[in-house]
Design an enzyme around this catalytic site. Structure first.
Site, short mmCIF file in Angstrom:
data_model
loop_
_atom_site.label_atom_id
_atom_site.label_comp_id
_atom_site.label_asym_id
_atom_site.label_seq_id
_atom_site.Cartn_x
_atom_site.Cartn_y
_atom_site.Cartn_z
NE ARG A 61 -2.37 -2.43 2.86
CZ ARG A 61 -2.61 -2.69 4.14
NH1 ARG A 61 -3.40 -1.91 4.83
NH2 ARG A 61 -2.07 -3.74 4.71
CD GLU A 98 -2.13 -3.63 14.92
OE1 GLU A 98 -2.08 -3.17 13.76
OE2 GLU A 98 -3.03 -3.36 15.73
P1 AMP Z 1 3.52 -1.55 11.96
O1 AMP Z 1 4.79 -2.16 11.44
O2 AMP Z 1 3.05 -2.20 13.22
O3 AMP Z 1 3.63 -0.04 12.09
O4 AMP Z 1 2.38 -1.88 10.90
C1 AMP Z 1 2.23 -1.12 9.76
C2 AMP Z 1 1.99 -1.96 8.53
O5 AMP Z 1 1.01 -2.97 8.75
C3 AMP Z 1 1.49 -1.10 7.41
O6 AMP Z 1 2.09 -1.53 6.21
C4 AMP Z 1 -0.02 -1.31 7.40
O7 AMP Z 1 -0.49 -1.36 6.09
C5 AMP Z 1 -0.23 -2.62 8.15
N1 AMP Z 1 -1.20 -2.51 9.26
C6 AMP Z 1 -0.91 -2.67 10.60
N2 AMP Z 1 -1.99 -2.51 11.35
C7 AMP Z 1 -3.01 -2.23 10.51
C8 AMP Z 1 -4.40 -1.93 10.70
N3 AMP Z 1 -4.95 -1.90 11.91
N4 AMP Z 1 -5.14 -1.66 9.60
C9 AMP Z 1 -4.58 -1.68 8.35
N5 AMP Z 1 -3.30 -1.96 8.12
C10 AMP Z 1 -2.51 -2.23 9.17
#
Ligand code: AMP
Length: 178
Positions: A61, A98
C-alpha cells in the site's frame, strides 16, 4: 476535503486479519477520486516542508501513496519490497508486525550515498515496518529523517518507536484505538 471527511472514506473492518484488529481499509479511499487526490495532496503539503531527493514506499500500500507523492514532488520512487521479489542482490531486514512477522528487501544500487529519502506507507501502527524500511535505506547510504503516513494509530506507539530511531512521524489522519 477536511480530516474528518477523509477519515470517513476509510473503511474500518473489525477482526481482520485476526480477532481484535480493527483493520483500516484504504481501498474505499483509493476508489474515491476526490479523496485520493486530497490524501496525496495532504502528503505533498507535508513533504513541501521537508528536504527530499527521493521517495521510498513500502510494499504494497505504500507503493500507491509513495508513487503518487514522488510524482507530485517530481522525484524518483524507491520500492521497499517484500521478501523474494527483487531479481537482484538485496539488503534485507526482518521485523515484527502488529499481526505476525515479515521481511523487507531493497536493491541498494538504487540509492546514492547521502541521498535524502522520505519513507511512505499507508498506515503507522507499532512502527516496525517503517523502521525496517528506514534501516535498509540507511544501510544503503541514504539519509532518512522523516516518515509519512496517511493514517496513524497513536495508541500503538509507532511515533515514539520511530523517534527512538531518529525518525519524525507525519500523518494525514489518526484513529483512536487499534
Ligand atoms: P507496523 O509495522 O506495526 O507499524 O504496521 C504497519 C503496517 O502494517 C502497514 O504496512 C499497514 O499497512 C499494516 N497494518 C498494521 N496494522 C493495521 C491496521 N490496523 N489496519 C490496516 N493496516 C494495518
Amino acid at each position: 476535503m477536511d480530516q474528518s471527511q477523509l477519515k470517513g472514506l476509510i473503511r474500518t473492518v473489525p477482526d481482520f486479519p485476526k480477532s481484535g484488529i480493527q483493520f483500516r481499509d484504504i481501498t474505499t479511499l483509493l476508489a474515491h477520486g476526490e479523496g485520493l487526490s486530497a490524501s496525496v495532496q495532504a502528503l505533498a503539503d507535508i513533504a513541501s516542508g521537508l528536504e527530499a531527493d527521493a521517495v521510498a514506499g513500502i510494499e504494497a500500500r505504500g507503493f500507491i501513496f509513495g508513487t503518487a507523492l514522488a510524482l507530485e514532488l517530481g522525484k524518483g520512487f524507491i520500492p521497499l519490497r517484500k521478501a523474494g521479489k527483487l531479481p537482484v542482490e538485496t539488503l534485507g531486514e526482518d521485523y515484527a508486525l502488529e499481526y505476525g512477522t515479515a521481511r523487507l528487501e531493497l536493491d541498494p544500487t538504487l540509492i546514492e550515498e547521502g541521498q535524502r529519502v522520505l519513507v511512505v506507507d499507508d498506515l503507522l501502527a507499532t512502527g516496525g515496518t517503517a523502521i525496517a524500511g528506514t534501516r535498509l535505506l540507511r544501510r544503503a547510504g541514504a539519509v532518512v529523517t522523516d516518515a509519512l503516513f496517511v493514517i496513524d494509530l497513536p495508541v500503538l506507539g509507532g511515533k515514539e518507536a520511530l523517534a527512538a530511531e531518529e525518525l519524525a512521524t507525519h500523518a494525514v489522519v489518526s484513529f483512536e484505538g487499534h
